[in-house]
Every structure is written in structure tokens, then in C-alpha cells.
Design a protein around this motif. Structure first.
Motif, PDB file in Angstrom:
ATOM      1  N   MET B 197       0.833  -1.211   0.000  1.00 50.16           N
ATOM      2  CA  MET B 197       0.000   0.000   0.000  1.00 50.16           C
ATOM      3  C   MET B 197       0.865   1.258   0.000  1.00 50.16           C
ATOM      4  O   MET B 197       0.464   2.291  -0.526  1.00 50.16           O
ATOM      5  CB  MET B 197      -0.951   0.002   1.215  1.00 50.16           C
ATOM      6  N   ASP B 198       2.071   1.169   0.583  1.00 50.43           N
ATOM      7  CA  ASP B 198       3.007   2.303   0.517  1.00 50.43           C
ATOM      8  C   ASP B 198       3.360   2.549  -0.958  1.00 50.43           C
ATOM      9  O   ASP B 198       3.323   3.683  -1.441  1.00 50.43           O
ATOM     10  CB  ASP B 198       4.260   1.975   1.343  1.00 50.43           C
ATOM     11  N   ALA B 199       3.652   1.463  -1.669  1.00 56.66           N
ATOM     12  CA  ALA B 199       3.985   1.594  -3.100  1.00 56.66           C
ATOM     13  C   ALA B 199       2.806   2.186  -3.876  1.00 56.66           C
ATOM     14  O   ALA B 199       2.980   3.064  -4.727  1.00 56.66           O
ATOM     15  CB  ALA B 199       4.384   0.241  -3.673  1.00 56.66           C
ATOM     16  N   THR B 201       0.528   4.112  -2.725  1.00 55.28           N
ATOM     17  CA  THR B 201       0.432   5.530  -2.363  1.00 55.28           C
ATOM     18  C   THR B 201       1.478   6.350  -3.125  1.00 55.28           C
ATOM     19  O   THR B 201       1.179   7.445  -3.621  1.00 55.28           O
ATOM     20  CB  THR B 201       0.609   5.708  -0.837  1.00 55.28           C
ATOM     21  N   HIS B 202       2.702   5.817  -3.247  1.00 52.89           N
ATOM     22  CA  HIS B 202       3.729   6.533  -4.023  1.00 52.89           C
ATOM     23  C   HIS B 202       3.236   6.779  -5.451  1.00 52.89           C
ATOM     24  O   HIS B 202       3.335   7.881  -5.979  1.00 52.89           O
ATOM     25  CB  HIS B 202       5.030   5.716  -4.102  1.00 52.89           C
ATOM     26  N   ALA B 203       2.704   5.704  -6.063  1.00 53.19           N
ATOM     27  CA  ALA B 203       2.280   5.821  -7.459  1.00 53.19           C
ATOM     28  C   ALA B 203       1.110   6.794  -7.590  1.00 53.19           C
ATOM     29  O   ALA B 203       1.093   7.662  -8.472  1.00 53.19           O
ATOM     30  CB  ALA B 203       1.905   4.448  -8.001  1.00 53.19           C
ATOM     31  N   VAL B 266      -1.014  12.677   1.682  1.00 52.14           N
ATOM     32  CA  VAL B 266      -1.102  11.375   2.352  1.00 52.14           C
ATOM     33  C   VAL B 266       0.224  11.074   3.047  1.00 52.14           C
ATOM     34  O   VAL B 266       0.257  10.664   4.216  1.00 52.14           O
ATOM     35  CB  VAL B 266      -1.460  10.254   1.344  1.00 52.14           C
ATOM     36  N   HIS B 267       1.323  11.323   2.345  1.00 50.97           N
ATOM     37  CA  HIS B 267       2.624  11.087   2.967  1.00 50.97           C
ATOM     38  C   HIS B 267       2.899  12.068   4.107  1.00 50.97           C
ATOM     39  O   HIS B 267       3.499  11.698   5.112  1.00 50.97           O
ATOM     40  CB  HIS B 267       3.748  11.131   1.927  1.00 50.97           C
ATOM     41  N   ALA B 268       2.473  13.317   3.928  1.00 49.40           N
ATOM     42  CA  ALA B 268       2.681  14.293   5.012  1.00 49.40           C
ATOM     43  C   ALA B 268       1.970  13.808   6.278  1.00 49.40           C
ATOM     44  O   ALA B 268       2.551  13.810   7.374  1.00 49.40           O
ATOM     45  CB  ALA B 268       2.153  15.663   4.589  1.00 49.40           C
ATOM     46  N   PRO B 280       3.483   2.394  11.760  1.00 44.34           N
ATOM     47  CA  PRO B 280       4.355   2.040  10.638  1.00 44.34           C
ATOM     48  C   PRO B 280       3.940   2.772   9.363  1.00 44.34           C
ATOM     49  O   PRO B 280       2.736   2.944   9.095  1.00 44.34           O
ATOM     50  CB  PRO B 280       4.161   0.533  10.507  1.00 44.34           C
ATOM     51  N   HIS B 281       4.943   3.176   8.576  1.00 45.50           N
ATOM     52  CA  HIS B 281       4.715   4.035   7.420  1.00 45.50           C
ATOM     53  C   HIS B 281       3.675   3.467   6.434  1.00 45.50           C
ATOM     54  O   HIS B 281       2.751   4.166   6.008  1.00 45.50           O
ATOM     55  CB  HIS B 281       6.059   4.257   6.713  1.00 45.50           C
ATOM     56  N   GLY B 282       3.816   2.183   6.106  1.00 46.38           N
ATOM     57  CA  GLY B 282       2.903   1.576   5.133  1.00 46.38           C
ATOM     58  C   GLY B 282       1.469   1.540   5.642  1.00 46.38           C
ATOM     59  O   GLY B 282       0.516   1.804   4.901  1.00 46.38           O
ATOM     60  N   ALA B 284       0.082   3.562   7.893  1.00 41.19           N
ATOM     61  CA  ALA B 284      -0.471   4.920   7.910  1.00 41.19           C
ATOM     62  C   ALA B 284      -0.890   5.341   6.503  1.00 41.19           C
ATOM     63  O   ALA B 284      -1.990   5.878   6.303  1.00 41.19           O
ATOM     64  CB  ALA B 284       0.557   5.894   8.473  1.00 41.19           C
ATOM     65  N   ASN B 285      -0.052   5.067   5.512  1.00 40.10           N
ATOM     66  CA  ASN B 285      -0.397   5.419   4.135  1.00 40.10           C
ATOM     67  C   ASN B 285      -1.644   4.687   3.675  1.00 40.10           C
ATOM     68  O   ASN B 285      -2.523   5.265   3.027  1.00 40.10           O
ATOM     69  CB  ASN B 285       0.751   5.044   3.192  1.00 40.10           C
ATOM     70  N   ALA B 286      -1.706   3.381   3.997  1.00 38.83           N
ATOM     71  CA  ALA B 286      -2.860   2.580   3.569  1.00 38.83           C
ATOM     72  C   ALA B 286      -4.147   3.192   4.103  1.00 38.83           C
ATOM     73  O   ALA B 286      -5.111   3.394   3.361  1.00 38.83           O
ATOM     74  CB  ALA B 286      -2.702   1.143   4.077  1.00 38.83           C
TER      75      ALA B 286
HETATM   76 FE   LIG Z   1       6.246   6.082   1.359  1.00 35.75          FE
END
Ligand SMILES: [Fe+2]
Lengths: 188, 391
Positions: B197-199, B201-203, B266-268, B280-282, B284-286
Motif C-alpha cells: 500500500m506504501d507503493a 500511495t507513491h504511485a 497522504v505522505h505528510a 508504521p509508514h505503510g 499509515a499510508n494505507a
Molecule cells: Fe512512502
């Protein structure tokens, strides 16, 4: 007619000293714009409560500079009490330096044609120093822009132009009235 | 939409395959290197992944100088200085980072220390401040998500000053990225889901942020299509080699996209959740991705609407805003599915966030660098509102 004009412009541009002359003009424009922007921080700070609220949490003595690379003009500012003081032209040991890559990157921002957020996004500004503090500085620059630029320009320059109340317009008037004396004061 | 100005750069050679690690010694030869400093963490060693690397070296005339396995979840200046000293003592000539983002960050940090000849890298913080050429670095990711094998940033915690130092420089790109399906095979389902889900979110953020551009759109689109095809498969069956390699590729593609066009709100918000509540980063992004997309629809409905097609949604001649809402609900569906098969949390309250921490998260988020690239200005009140929705 258009053809003649085009040819004349091309002729001028091909003159030996023209690029150097153009570069001097750009330097002058950047330098003049920065001479206004520096004192504008002081004047906006004096009249706009939102500005003072924004810098409330800054540590005392935070110094930041704006400059144009590689050898362009620079200004340094410092948080002092409830305001941001303009320390004058040049780099005066700042903690954070925002550098435009060149005059062409700086001019649209300094002339109020493009926003600082756009300049960041387009890699036109390089940051030296703490990134979170740079975000705080960027917000303050946006407030200064909102009070310095005419309404029509803020719509283009800011991601979201502020909704100005009557009070804000009065403050904007005070900023305009206070700006020229402030600039003159720093010149002499 | 062509932006007024943009840049794109990715100087990383990419090796992808089920046994790609075998080619590392050959790549070292091309780089003119002989002795590698392996930078990793205990978890990677315990999972037996360093053995795969050792086996590759056994067949060659190259050596592993030392295996530094002390990397922690957050890289620190103390660790970086220690690694730099060991690197010189062991006479290594390149870094081989095997792990997640922090193994790479630690190696990048030590690389700066060695090349700049200083053990205080605080003054080198910022954008393009590093002027000296760095030593070659080879990156082998062991999770599919961060994309740090193709990014030019390093984040290192300063223990004395209690701040996170951020470095960005074109010199910080690894020279080679090695995607090997065996390296991610042991990642448990929930972590596979979170990093995937982090990936995503990046995309999606790269595709919808201010610096969205035609080149990075291609990378983001390819990443999203791979994630759609392989994420659920990799979570359901970790031994599915094809799905693992597919996700490793998706993560790398998304990494190229966001390291050029950057991320957004979302990343902020996710960085702030990590800073304040250690989410964890992933994860939170998810949780925040659908809410961030929904918030941004007000200004950029079109690109958000386009994402629905990449996620497999049909385009039914709806208004842009309606179609953009389809994207939001497709992301929510994916989250629901991942929640059922792996237990991935879908609300902040289930991810260890206390409600009274939301204001602190909102104030940290508005000072996060990622927010500068969000297409819509986000005030403190708006950030808090989005967090409440995700709670
Ligand atoms: Fe990220």
C-alpha cells in the motif's frame, strides 16, 4: 511590420554585449524586488495578526536567507520577538538558505507571477538546512505575498488565495502605506 | 497536462529476476569494485537472506569485506559514523545494502561521511549540498514498498539534537538496484500488504501531485497496474514467486515516479502519524490514502478519476468528480480485502493512534515537506478533519 520588428529584436540580441546587459537588468530586477520583500516581512508582521501567530512557535534568532545563484543578490531575515527583522542585503550566517538556481528561476517568483510552492515543485529553489522549518518559512512567505500582491495576482500565485475580510483589506492598505517608508529606511 | 517545468532523472541500473542476486559480483566488476561492505539488519540475517548473497560471492573473485547487521528501524548519526569507520578499517570499496529503507539510509549516510571526510553531517542537510563524488552503492530491497533503491534521499536521525536530518542529492542514487523474488519471500502477509500500500500511495500521489508529468505518469501507471494484479496474490501466498517479483517491480516503478514528481498530503499525514504515534509508514499510508484522494478531488478530479481505470474500474461516462469517487471506493475495497486476508488495519484507531493525539499529528503534518507538493493547500483544521475521518 512584424517582420521588421522581429529582425530588429534579433539584431539587438545578437549584439556583442547584449547577453551581459540583459543579465545586469535581471540582476537589478531581482535585487530591487528583494529590497522590497525584505522590509515587507517587517511591515506585514506589524499589521497582520495571522503572520504573528504563524511565527509564534519559531525559536528566537532563527535566521533565513533568500538568494539567487550563483552570484546574485541575497537578503537575510531573523525572527526577533514577535516579528521577523530584515537584516539587510547579503548572507548573514543564516541557518536556512533558500537559493534560486538562477535569475530566470527567481524572477517570476520575485515579480509575483509564480508562487513559491510552484518554484519548490519545479526544483527552482534549493534548500540548505532544516526542511520542516523551511515549510514554516514558506507559509510566512505566502502570507507576505497575500498582503503584498494585488488580489488578482494572489489568485495565480497562491495555491488558495485567502478570503479577505474588510479588516484584512484595511491591513493590506496599511501594509502598502508602510512599505515604501520601510524600504527607504533600509536604504539609508 | 504538461507542467510548466519538470525534471526527471534515474541513473540506476536495474536487475530483476528470480536469481538476480547472483549477478552482483559481476556488477561490482563493472563498477571497478572488489570488496563490499554489506549493510543490513538482524531480521534480514535471521531470515537467511545474507546466505543467498554469500553464495553469489562464493562463485566469484569478489569479496564481502564485512557484514554490518546493526541497522535499526531508524537510521542514526551514531550508527552512520560507526559504519563509516568499519568501512575504512575493513578496506571496502563499495556498499551493498540489503534491507528496507533504513539499511539504505544508513549506507547512504556512511557514504556521505566517508566522501565528505566529516563525522558531522548536519551541515550537509538539504538539497544538492553534497558536492563530492560518493562511493558506488548496490541496493537489494527485502520489502516491496519504499522504492528507496531508486531514490536520492536519505533520512538520518540526529541523536544529540533530536531531529531528523534530510539529505537529497543526485549523488545519493544507488548505482545498481537488484530485485530478486527470493529476497521478499519471507515477508509476512500483513507487512506485505502494508508495504504494498506504501507503493500504491507513491504511485497515486506521484500521479496526482503538483509535479505530475508525462514521464512519471508512465511509471506510476505501470506500478498501479502491477499492484492491482499482484498485491493480493502476494499477500495470500507469500511463496508466489511471480507475485513477489511483480510487487518488487511495482515498488521500484512507483519509487522512480515519486522520487521525481514527489508525493503529497497522504505522505505528510503518514509521516506525522509515524512521528507522533509510531504508526508504521505503510499502514499509515494505507489508512490515509482514500481520505487524501477524496480531499484532493476538489482541485484535481481528472487525474484521480483516471486512476479508477488503472485499478480495474470501468469508466461509465460519469462526471469527473463521480468517477474520482469511484477511485476512492476502489481503494477502500482493496483495503477491505487486505484487512480480511492479513489483518491490515483500516482505521487509525486500530493502528495504535489515540484520539487525543490527532491535533499533534495535524500540526506535524502541515510542517512536512511532502505537503509542499500537494495540489491543494491544506490548513491545520483541514488536516485535522481528514485525520478524524480516517480515525
Ligand atoms: Fe512512502
Amino acid at each position: 511590420m512584424g517582420d521588421v520588428l522581429k529582425r530588429t529584436v534579433n539584431l539587438i540580441r545578437s549584439l556583442h554585449g547584449f547577453p551581459a546587459f540583459q543579465s545586469k537588468v535581471k540582476h537589478m530586477l531581482c535585487s530591487t524586488a528583494l529590497s522590497f520583500l525584505g522590509p515587507a516581512f517587517e511591515v506585514v508582521g506589524r499589521h497582520v495578526p495571522e503572520f504573528r501567530k504563524e511565527i509564534e512557535s519559531w525559536e528566537e534568532g532563527r535566521r533565513f536567507a533568500l538568494r539567487v545563484l550563483p552570484k546574485g543578490p541575497a537578503i537575510t531575515l531573523e525572527k526577533s520577538g514577535d516579528m521577523i527583522r530584515y537584516l539587510g542585503k547579503g548572507l548573514k550566517s543564516p541557518h536556512i538558505t533558500l537559493s534560486f538556481k538562477n535569475y530566470d528561476s527567481a524572477l517570476p517568483v520575485l515579480m509575483g507571477i509564480a508562487g513559491s510552492h510552484q518554484a519548490f515543485a519545479e526544483n527552482r529553489i534549493l534548500v540548505e538546512g532544516d526542511l520542516a522549518k523551511t515549510m514554516e518559512i514558506n507559509r510566512v512567505v505566502n502570507i507576505v505575498n497575500a498582503y503584498l500582491l494585488p488580489g488578482i495576482a494572489t489568485k495565480k500565485v497562491l495555491k488558495r488565495a485567502p478570503k479577505m475580510t474588510l479588516r484584512d483589506y484595511i491591513n493590506k492598505g496599511k501594509v502598502y502605506a508602510g512599505l515604501v517608508p520601510a524600504v527607504v529606511r533600509h536604504l539609508i | 497536462m504538461i507542467p510548466h517545468y519538470y525534471q526527471h532523472f534515474c541513473p540506476v541500473k536495474i536487475l530483476s529476476g528470480h536469481n538476480a542476486v547472483s549477478n552482483i559480483p559481476f556488477e561490482m566488476d563493472i563498477l571497478g569494485c572488489r570488496r563490499a561492505m554489506v549493510v543490513t539488519d538482524k531480521g534480514v540475517v535471521d531470515a537467511g537472506l545474507i546466505n543467498l548473497v554469500r553464495e553469489a560471492f562464493a562463485d566469484s573473485d569478489k569479496e564481502i569485506g564485512y557484514v554490518f547487521d546493526e541497522v535499526l528501524p531508524d537510521s542514526s548519526n551514531r550508527l552512520v559514523n560507526k559504519l563509516a569507520k568499519l568501512f575504512e578499517k575493513e578496506k571496502c570499496d563499495c556498499f551493498l545494502a540489503v534491507g528496507g529503507g533504513s539499511a539504505l539510509d544508513t549506507a547512504k549516510g556512511a557514504n556521505i561521511v566517508i566522501s565528505e571526510g566529516t563525522d558531522d553531517i548536519l551541515l550537509l542537510q538539504g538539497n544538492e549540498i553534497i558536492k563530492k563524488e560518493l562511493l558506488p552503492m548496490i541496493a537489494v530491497p527485502t520489502t516491496s514498498g519504499t522504492g528507496s533503491e531508486v531514490t536520492k534521499v536519505a533520512v538520518i536521525y540526529n541523536e544529540e539534537k533530536n531531529i531528523k536530518m534530510a539529505f537529497a542529492s543526485d549523488r545519493l542514487y544507488p548505482r545498481v538496484a537488484v530485485l530478486d523474488s527470493r529476497m521478499t519471500m519471507t515477508v509476512p502477509p500483513k507487512l506485505t500488504a502494508a508495504t504494498g500500500m506504501d507503493a500504491l500511495t507513491h504511485a497515486m500521489e506521484a500521479y496526482t501531485c503538483m509535479q505530475k508529468n508525462p514521464i512519471d505518469d508512465v511509471f506510476a501507471r505501470a506500478a498501479i497496474e502491477l499492484i492491482r494484479k499482484y498485491l493480493v496474490r502476494a499477500v495470500e501466498n507469500g511463496k508466489d514467486e511471480e507475485a513477489r517479483l511483480g510487487m518488487a517491480n511495482a515498488s521500484l516503478l512507483a519509487g522512480i515516479a515519486f522520487s521525481n514528481s514527489m508525493v503529497g498530503m497522504v505522505h505528510a499525514l503518514a509521516h506525522a502519524c509515524g512521528g507522533v504515534c509510531h504508526v508504521p509508514h505503510g499502514i499509515a499510508n494505507a489508512i490515509l490514502l482514500p481520505h487524501g484522494l477524496e480531499f484532493n478531488i476538489q482541485s484535481i478530479p481528472r487525474p484521480i478519476a483516471e486512476l479508477s481505470g488503472m485499478l480495474g474500474g470501468s469508466i461509465e461516462f460519469m462526471e469527473e468528480k463521480e468517477q474520482a469517487m469511484v477511485t476512492v471506493s476502489l481503494v477502500k475495497n482493496l483495503l477491505g480485502r487486505l484487512n480480511r486476508i492479513s489483518g491490515l488495519p483500516v482505521r487509525l484507531r486500530d493502528a495504535g493512534v489515540a484520539e487525543d493525539k490527532l491535533p499533534a499529528i495535524a500540526s506535524a503534518a502541515i510542517n512536512d515537506g511532502a505537503l509542499a507538493f500537494n495540489p491543494v493547500e491544506v490548513s491545520y483544521d483541514e488536516a485535522l478533519e481528514v485525520l478524524k475521518k480516517a480515525y
